[in-house]
Scaffold this active site. Structure first.
Site, PDB file in Angstrom:
ATOM      1  N   SER A 234      47.013  35.683  22.595  1.00 40.31           N
ATOM      2  CA  SER A 234      47.242  35.719  24.032  1.00 40.31           C
ATOM      3  C   SER A 234      48.688  35.316  24.348  1.00 40.31           C
ATOM      4  O   SER A 234      49.625  35.950  23.847  1.00 40.31           O
ATOM      5  CB  SER A 234      46.216  34.829  24.723  1.00 40.31           C
ATOM      6  OG  SER A 234      46.129  35.119  26.086  1.00 40.31           O
ATOM      7  N   ASP A 463      39.801  44.239  26.419  1.00 41.02           N
ATOM      8  CA  ASP A 463      40.188  42.835  26.556  1.00 41.02           C
ATOM      9  C   ASP A 463      40.355  42.514  28.037  1.00 41.02           C
ATOM     10  O   ASP A 463      41.111  43.190  28.741  1.00 41.02           O
ATOM     11  CB  ASP A 463      41.505  42.595  25.803  1.00 41.02           C
ATOM     12  CG  ASP A 463      41.898  41.132  25.713  1.00 41.02           C
ATOM     13  OD1 ASP A 463      41.782  40.417  26.724  1.00 41.02           O
ATOM     14  OD2 ASP A 463      42.340  40.715  24.635  1.00 41.02           O
ATOM     15  N   HIS A 491      38.286  38.781  24.604  1.00 43.07           N
ATOM     16  CA  HIS A 491      39.704  38.442  24.522  1.00 43.07           C
ATOM     17  C   HIS A 491      40.077  38.106  23.086  1.00 43.07           C
ATOM     18  O   HIS A 491      39.591  37.119  22.541  1.00 43.07           O
ATOM     19  CB  HIS A 491      39.991  37.259  25.446  1.00 43.07           C
ATOM     20  CG  HIS A 491      41.436  36.905  25.571  1.00 43.07           C
ATOM     21  ND1 HIS A 491      42.441  37.849  25.607  1.00 43.07           N
ATOM     22  CD2 HIS A 491      42.056  35.703  25.661  1.00 43.07           C
ATOM     23  CE1 HIS A 491      43.604  37.246  25.728  1.00 43.07           C
ATOM     24  NE2 HIS A 491      43.400  35.936  25.743  1.00 43.07           N
TER      25      HIS A 491
END
Length: 525
Positions: A234, A463, A491
């Site tokens: 991320s 995602d 995610h």
């Protein structure tokens, strides 16, 4: 009220934390070759030395030795000293907190540094979950190293508000319907920024990702690695990409999973894309929900179910949900929305979301509140980690933001049309940056990392927080980017259930054999 770009908590932690509510988540062989490989391995790619060695003023930082001490189970903890301001390395110093799990086998390659995202996520807490974050094969060959970036957790943390003040801030109406609600949200954003200035003014100019990447290079050197081996998820992909652009010749292997495109401005582009990603994820949740006996959407029709969600959020905006925790908080639309978004991060948490929405439709928001608490790291005693404060502090100095509230209003209206359940809420979440005491001099641009070895970028097609298109963009922008795609939900992809993804990443980390760019790993059923 945050930029949603962090891994945060695993599905296992979410499931464990709300289970009660839903019932009513040895050192290596000293004889290894000097290039970091092990006997019998394919020839390793030696990390090239940087185009420019550290300055004499920075040499004491690069040559420091970390003192490791035991800290729970087989982990070891330590400290790293870095300059507060890299433009003044002889000035004030700060310390970063570290944790290490030594390699479990006798064919040690080096260290692998982890970052879970955020910004604001604790690398120390993430590394403590190393046995689920990394495969046994990687754990056997690498020391796993986590660190709290500057301003985060145990590393000179940014502080802004008390726990009670954060409760109020997060509960503010994040989808204002009239000028008075816009003014209330603006006052909240201004108070947040003023609180950060009051408690952390000296630190605020120096918590950006550029400084964190420089810290990471000091850490690499202190660990004794010629080239960095890194797994970032991320926001951690942005940190990794910035590192690669600054130090392309000091890379051994970089895995960037759940990628952020550094060329995009947060308002409106990044926020709008994230809101859309959550809309897509909620539709995937509904498709699964319709096959489950306890689905709270009896209509079994996507449009009708989305209408039910819209009505639920609209009603909650006027009449807060019941809170059975006894902590006195009013479960507003913002808390409920935050709980929904938290559960969309991982498919394994969908059963919790089904139960939470079923309760919410009956007027009880307790489980939604527990989910929301997890994503902002609120503890049962009402205190918070500094995740929310660090998230805002890093974002506000990393990117240029509009400084007119009219720009947020217009962006929120557009986002709401495109993403009717989450668009306005996500867009308004950046408002404190309008009042930030440190004005960003950064620019959003592609990062090439010219001269770097292959860098693996992993993208999940559905995602919710980092849309798949961003992985495609980052892989194409990096001069040596290699795209690994996963036909999945949730995610990030590595160690979430796809053997295809796990094997490709492990092979690259251990043997430096990247997958063929464009490889698509099939959906796990």
């Amino acid at each position: 009220m945050r930029r949603f770009s962090g891994v945060g908590h695993t599905a296992a932690a979410l499931l464990a934390a709300v289970s009660l509510a839903t019932a009513c988540s040895a050192q290596g062989d000293a004889q290894q070759p000097s290039d970091g490989s092990s006997p019998g391995d394919p020839p390793a790619r030696a990390a090239q030395s940087a185009t420019q060695a550290p300055s004499a003023a920075l040499a004491p930082f690069y040559t420091q030795k970390i003192t490791w001490t035991p800290c729970q189970e087989k982990f070891q903890c330590g400290k790293l000293t870095v300059p507060l301001d890299y433009a003044d390395p002889g000035g004030e110093r700060i310390q970063l907190s570290l944790i290490k799990l030594p390699a479990g086998g006798n064919r040690r390659i080096g260290s692998i540094i982890l970052n879970p995202g955020g910004p604001g996520g604790s690398g120390i807490e993430y590394a403590r979950a190393a046995r689920t974050v990394l495969s046994p094969a990687v754990l056997a060959r690498f020391d796993t190293v986590g660190f709290d970036p500057r301003g985060v957790g145990k590393s000179t943390p940014v502080r802004c508000l008390s726990g009670r003040e954060l409760d109020v801030f997060i509960g503010l109406d994040g989808t204002p319907d009239d000028p008075s609600e816009v003014s209330a949200l603006a006052r909240g954003g201004k108070q947040f920024a003023e609180g950060c200035e009051a408690h952390s003014a000296k630190l605020l100019p120096h918590v950006g990702t550029h400084d964190a990447a420089r810290d990471m290079d000091v850490l690499r050197a202190a660990l004794g690695d010629q080239g960095i081996t890194y797994l970032g998820k991320s926001y951690g992909t942005y940190l990794g990409a910035v590192y690669a652009d600054l130090f392309p010749k000091r890379i051994r292997a970089l895995v960037l999973d759940g990628a952020i495109d550094p060329a995009l401005p947060p308002v409106p582009t990044v926020n709008a894309a994230q809101a859309h990603g959550f809309e897509v994820a909620f539709r995937s949740f509904l498709s699964d929900c319709f096959t489950q006996q306890n689905c709270p959407f009896p209509e079994k029709n996507t449009d009708a179910a989305l209408g039910r969600l819209s009505q639920f959020l609209k009603t909650t905006d006027q009449h807060p949900l019941r809170n059975a925790t006894g902590d006195g908080r009013s479960i507003t639309e913002s808390w409920a929305t935050l709980g929904i978004l938290a559960a969309l991060y991982d498919k394994a948490t969908w059963p919790v979301l089904r139960a939470a929405l079923g309760q919410g439709f009956r007027g009880d928001g307790t489980t939604l509140l527990k989910l929301a608490d997890l994503i902002v790291d609120r503890r049962p005693d009402g205190t918070y980690s500094n995740q929310t404060e660090a998230n805002m502090a890093v974002n506000c100095v990393d990117h240029p933001y509009p400084h007119k509230i009219a720009a947020y209003e217009e962006a929120a209206k557009t986002a709401q049309r495109e993403s009717p359940h989450f668009g306005a809420y996500v867009m308004w979440g950046s408002l404190p940056c309008d009042y930030w005491p440190v004005k960003s001099a950064a620019s959003d641009r592609p990062l090439k990392a010219a001269g770097a070895p292959p860098i693996v970028v992993v993208g999940t097609e559905r995602d919710p927080a980092t849309p798949y298109q961003w992985a495609k963009s980052l892989a194409s922008e990096l001069s040596s980017g290699v795209l690994l795609s996963y036909d999945g939900d949730g995610h990030t992809a590595y160690r979430t259930g796809s053997t295809c993804v796990d094997e490709a990443v492990d092979r690259y980390l251990i043997s430096l054999e990247p997958p063929r760019s464009g490889t698509l790993c099939p959906k796990v059923t």
